[in-house]
Scaffold this motif. Structure first.
Motif, short mmCIF file in Angstrom:
data_model
loop_
_atom_site.label_atom_id
_atom_site.label_comp_id
_atom_site.label_asym_id
_atom_site.label_seq_id
_atom_site.Cartn_x
_atom_site.Cartn_y
_atom_site.Cartn_z
N THR A 17 8.55 20.94 47.20
CA THR A 17 9.64 21.29 46.29
C THR A 17 10.24 20.03 45.68
N PHE A 81 11.06 32.80 44.55
CA PHE A 81 11.50 31.41 44.63
C PHE A 81 12.95 31.37 45.11
N THR A 85 15.91 26.64 42.99
CA THR A 85 14.86 25.68 43.29
C THR A 85 13.51 26.20 42.80
N ALA A 86 12.48 25.41 43.01
CA ALA A 86 11.10 25.84 42.76
C ALA A 86 10.38 26.09 44.08
N PHE A 309 12.78 20.49 33.95
CA PHE A 309 11.48 20.83 34.55
C PHE A 309 10.56 21.32 33.44
N ASP A 457 6.32 27.03 35.74
CA ASP A 457 6.43 28.31 36.43
C ASP A 457 6.57 28.10 37.93
N TYR A 458 5.95 27.05 38.41
CA TYR A 458 6.05 26.66 39.81
C TYR A 458 5.67 25.19 39.89
N ASN A 459 5.91 24.59 41.04
CA ASN A 459 5.88 23.14 41.13
C ASN A 459 4.51 22.61 41.55
N SER A 543 18.50 28.10 37.52
CA SER A 543 17.18 27.86 38.10
C SER A 543 16.37 26.90 37.23
N LEU A 545 13.36 27.04 36.95
CA LEU A 545 12.29 27.89 36.44
C LEU A 545 12.80 28.93 35.46
#
Length: 557
Positions: A17, A81, A85-86, A309, A457-459, A543, A545
């Motif tokens: 993360t 999620f 956070t991611a 991000f 979309d995600y890390n 968020s 995201l």
């Protein structure tokens, strides 16, 4: 989640993360003490200003943020999620465990969960969802961008990451994939991979999608009958009054039940009009306020700034414009852009010049890479050496839109056009409505040069690099270069490395190659976007995201 020591690296975001877990913290806790004038109202309606209408109510066929914003309130995935956070967190699955080779994943499911039409959620429903997603007609294969980007193919064809789903028992499901990948299981938290009612999808023919011109004719399910397990449920889409209405799911099985009775999305395309609607009380919040308005919004303590991000980039397509095949031309275009000035003048505080195609919080980011400097003389020299001193190029930019990475596309376009003109490059502008052909045109590889961006979309590095370069025929069409096949092989190989530290090192090397040897496009910047609510609204966590849970809003009486 159930993760052994030997397979922890496969489990993706549990340990990766990075800064996003903490940097998404905001003023929310403090502002909740200051904002609002009384107790929250459980029968309240949250009215949110949307920049546009959802393209569809079936997130599987969606790629636009407005569809996903609505979908996130209605649907849930096997994973989600952690707010703010991611970090991957349990959702409809309570735990998951990969095999040693990362190819078989066993999920334990929540029990006692039902879709809002009464259909039980269980392992059989999960497998029916995956079968539906993998079994698409030609139009569906074009429309389901997130499946194609993440899974690679359909119906078990070569390149299909998805290999099958088995209901071991009612609360245990086993999903097989073709190779280990850093994006599993995080990709299952995307709205496109949400669990949807098999009953509703069968009844309203969810897969009966047809192509029409540059777009699609969606089936009844996608137009008016979406059914999930989430805290809110779809009520209606009023095209005349330009509103989408969701109502509370009183039978929601999750812990974070809705604190509002309704969420109404009021479609207001103009950002200035959204700001005025907030000031007048017509709406309670909206996304992506113009950075020039941040100081005034901050004074009311209702502005939440997300961590950056995202990446804004200038895509280049040598298949459309053969002049771009020469790396000296691509380098010249990069050296000619005064990105420091662009970031200072056009982007919000906290924005930074990009050195590569991913933010610095993603594992695999190469810290040794330095930004291409603004050097008009070098740009002219490179163009002359390439025999392109009188280069002409058509540059696309979107209209009728504000994006997290691109708050004012026309101003960014004009800044780049001016910089290029200063080194002798003649720019032909091609403005196009975001939802009126721009997105599909650029994705299909029709633009020689264009402004575009990506919010993660995600890390994982694959979520950035794979999204930009995985399709050899689309967007930047890297397949047109002699190094294209080697690049695609490296993308797949690096993503399949199980050991996290080894995978990060491989991506650092690849990022160096992309920027120094390939340069298929020009990464410009990363920007921290904002979301704003009126003083009477608290309880929504921003968020990275853009995965805001609007149903947790507390609206004071």
């Amino acid at each position: 989640m159930a993760v052994t020591k030997t397979t922890a690296a496969i489990a993706l975001l549990a340990a990766s993360t990075l800064a996003l877990s903490s940097c998404a913290s905001s003023k929310r806790d403090d502002s909740s003490k200051k904002s609002g004038s009384g107790a929250s109202n459980s029968n309240a309606t949250l009215n949110f200003g949307a920049a546009g209408a959802p393209a569809t109510f079936d997130p599987y066929y969606a790629s636009d943020g407005e569809t996903f914003r609505v979908s996130r309130q209605i649907f849930e995935g096997l994973v989600g999620f952690k707010p703010g956070t991611a970090e991957v967190a349990p959702r409809l699955a309570t735990s998951w465990k990969p095999s040693a080779d990362g190819k078989t994943w066993t999920f334990k499911l929540k029990t006692g969960v039902k879709f809002t039409d009464g259909t039980p959620f269980n392992a059989d429903a999960v497998c029916k969802n995956f079968k539906r997603m993998d079994s698409q007609n030609k139009a569906g294969q074009t429309a389901s961008e997130y499946w194609l980007t993440n899974m690679g193919a359909y119906n078990g064809a070569a390149g299909d990451l998805y290999q099958g789903c088995t209901a071991k028992d009612a609360s245990t499901v086993v999903i097989k994939i073709a190779r280990a990948t850093s994006k599993f299981p995080a990709l299952l938290g995307l709205p496109a991979f949400s669990m949807q009612s098999p009953t509703a999808m069968d009844k309203y023919k969810a897969n009966d999608i047809k192509a029409q011109g540059q777009g699609f004719v969606y089936p009844a399910y996608a137009n008016a009958h979406p059914v999930g397990t989430g805290p809110m449920k779809f009520q209606k889409y009023d095209k005349t009054n330009k509103t989408v209405t969701l109502v509370r799911n009183d039978n929601y099985a999750g812990d974070d039940k809705a604190t509002v009775k309704k969420i109404v999305f009021s479609i207001i395309p103009d950002e200035t009009a959204r700001k005025q609607a907030l000031a007048s009380g017509q709406i309670d919040g909206y996304d992506l306020p113009n950075p020039v308005d941040w100081p005034s919004l901050k004074k009311d303590d209702n502005l939440e700034i997300r961590p950056a991000f995202n990446i804004l980039y200038l895509g280049l397509n040598a298949k459309v414009d053969p002049d771009l095949k020469d790396i000296r031309v691509r380098q010249a275009l990069y050296y000619a852009i005064n990105r420091d000035q662009l970031v200072k003048s056009q982007l919000p505080a906290g924005a930074s010049v990009a050195t590569q195609f991913m933010p610095n919080t993603v594992a695999g980011y190469n810290k040794s890479l330095k930004p291409y400097k603004y050097d008009p003389a070098k740009a002219k020299s490179l163009l002359k050496a390439a025999g392109k001193s009188n280069l002409k190029i058509t540059l696309w930019y979107p209209t009728e839109v504000t994006r997290p990475y691109m708050p004012a596309p026309d101003k960014i376009f004009n800044a780049i056009k001016s910089d290029w003109a200063a080194v002798g490059v003649k720019v032909t502008p091609k403005p196009m409505p975001w939802a009126g052909g721009y997105v599909t045109g650029t994705q299909n590889g029709n633009a020689a040069a264009y402004l575009m961006g990506w919010t993660g979309d995600y890390n994982t590095p694959d979520n950035f690099l794979g999204s930009f370069f995985s399709d050899p025929k689309g967007q930047m069409t890297v397949g047109a270069y002699p190094w294209g096949s080697a690049f695609h092989k490296a993308l797949a190989n690096d993503d399949s490395i199980v050991d996290e530290s080894q995978r990060a090192a491989a991506y650092e090397k690849l990022n160096k190659q992309i920027m120094e040897d390939y340069l298929p496009g020009l990464p410009i910047s990363s920007s921290p976007p904002a979301i704003v609510f009126s003083k009477k609204v608290t309880g929504v966590t921003p968020s990275p995201l853009t995965d805001e849970h609007l149903w947790t809003a507390k609206v004071s009486k």
